[in-house]
Design an enzyme around this catalytic site. Structure first.
Site, PDB file in Angstrom:
ATOM      1  N   GLN A 112       9.692   7.652  16.274  1.00  0.00           N
ATOM      2  CA  GLN A 112       8.941   7.997  15.072  1.00  0.00           C
ATOM      3  C   GLN A 112       7.561   8.538  15.427  1.00  0.00           C
ATOM      4  O   GLN A 112       7.013   8.246  16.486  1.00  0.00           O
ATOM      5  CB  GLN A 112       8.816   6.784  14.145  1.00  0.00           C
ATOM      6  CG  GLN A 112       8.231   5.570  14.843  1.00  0.00           C
ATOM      7  CD  GLN A 112       8.124   4.316  13.966  1.00  0.00           C
ATOM      8  OE1 GLN A 112       7.848   3.248  14.482  1.00  0.00           O
ATOM      9  NE2 GLN A 112       8.326   4.433  12.682  1.00  0.00           N
ATOM     10  N   GLU A 196       4.790   3.388   4.862  1.00  0.00           N
ATOM     11  CA  GLU A 196       5.015   2.013   5.305  1.00  0.00           C
ATOM     12  C   GLU A 196       3.767   1.139   5.195  1.00  0.00           C
ATOM     13  O   GLU A 196       2.660   1.582   5.502  1.00  0.00           O
ATOM     14  CB  GLU A 196       5.464   2.043   6.766  1.00  0.00           C
ATOM     15  CG  GLU A 196       5.686   0.655   7.357  1.00  0.00           C
ATOM     16  CD  GLU A 196       6.257   0.677   8.766  1.00  0.00           C
ATOM     17  OE1 GLU A 196       6.152   1.718   9.436  1.00  0.00           O
ATOM     18  OE2 GLU A 196       6.782  -0.352   9.187  1.00  0.00           O
TER      19      GLU A 196
END
Ligand SMILES: *[C@@H]1O[C@H](CO)[C@@H](O)[C@H](O)[C@H]1NC(C)=O
Ligand SMILES: *[C@@H]1O[C@H](CO)[C@@H](O)[C@H](O)[C@H]1NC(C)=O
Ligand SMILES: *[C@@H]1O[C@H](CO)[C@@H](O)[C@H](O)[C@H]1NC(C)=O
Length: 262
Positions: A112, A196
């Site tokens: 990521q 997130e």
């Protein structure tokens, strides 16, 4: 130094990452314990019809992930562009936006890259191959309003590139993971565009008010070709399985949009 994180597969939120033993190495090579995969609930995932969005008929709640996850196979490249938001919130509140491969149904790895936004007005541009910690890119000072293209490109299940590009100037930073240094193997079954509430210093940050984060030009390349997130699973952040919900996300065409709802 090598750390081993236990991935939080269907475990409680607090189990996601160790923290007390974290060390800061230097400002250009900083370790930050970002969430080790999506925090699910101990009860089965809650799926609720989401009538307002015809293309995403259900939403799933997560303790830390909001956005879109495509479940498929052979995903080796995920891209998306965001405009860096102005965020607010209590001291220590933060959020990050990133694209990635795996970490949802595949709980053993995530490749990521993304940007973290802090309520104090600072930003962090980073890359990560879970279960290793994330590392900050150096020489890439992000500010509100920057248009940043995020890309992860796996050349194999053990190697790949994480890259951030200033979409206005073409300036980019990247990190190449070689198979000898990656801590896990990808499954290549999840493609993600996520906002997130990540883990830092051993606990999950309070989610900052990030306004709206929109991933445009979002696509993933998998074994059935290049797809958009239009039919992805939609996640919203809720600490309690849907009673209190902090985000409202949707996907349409090549766009994933998440709004902070408090
Ligand atoms: C984590 O710890 C570092 C070092 O003490 C501190 O600067 C940072 O603000 C902390 N992060 C959060 C989100 O509290
Ligand atoms: C991206 O480009 C814009 C426009 O030139 C500039 O203002 C900004 O500082 C750049 N940001 C990064 C991270 O390169
Ligand atoms: C559903 O998808 C179609 C085709 O991508 C798009 O034109 C339409 O606006 C979407 N509808 C909603 C409610 O997002």
């Amino acid at each position: 130094m090598k750390f081993t994180l236990i991935l939080a597969a269907a475990a409680s939120i607090v189990a996601a990452a160790p923290g007390a033993e974290l060390v800061q190495r230097s400002t250009t090579d900083q370790l930050v314990a970002r969430a080790a995969g999506r925090n699910k609930f101990t009860k089965p995932n809650v799926r609720i019809p989401k009538a307002s969005n015809a293309n995403n008929t259900e939403v799933e709640y997560s303790g830390n992930w909001a956005g879109a996850v495509s479940i498929g196979s052979g995903y080796n490249k995920v891209v998306g562009t965001i405009t860096v938001p102005k965020v607010s919130g209590s001291r220590g509140a933060a959020a990050s936006a990133w694209v990635g491969i795996d970490g949802d149904t595949c709980q053993t790895a995530i490749l990521q890259t993304g940007i973290s936004f802090y309520a104090d007005g600072t930003f962090d541009a980073w890359y990560e191959w879970i279960p290793d910690y994330s590392y900050s890119f150096s020489g890439f000072s992000v500010k509100v309003g920057d248009k940043i293209t995020m890309e992860v490109d796996a050349s194999s299940k053990k190697a790949g590139v994480a890259k951030l590009t200033n979409a206005s100037t073409g300036k980019s930073v990247s990190h190449t993971f070689s198979s000898s240094s990656t801590p896990s193997s990808l499954c290549e079954t999840n493609a993600e565009w996520i906002v997130e509430a990540f883990q830092e210093n051993g606990s999950q940050v309070d989610l900052a008010d990030f306004g709206t984060v929109t991933f445009t030009g979002a696509s993933a390349t998998g074994s059935s070709g290049t797809i958009t997130p239009a039919n992805a699973e939609i996640l919203d952040i809720s600490p309690d399985g849907g009673e209190t919900v902090y985000t409202s996300c949707s996907a349409s065409g090549s766009t994933v949009k998440c709004t902070y709802t408090g």
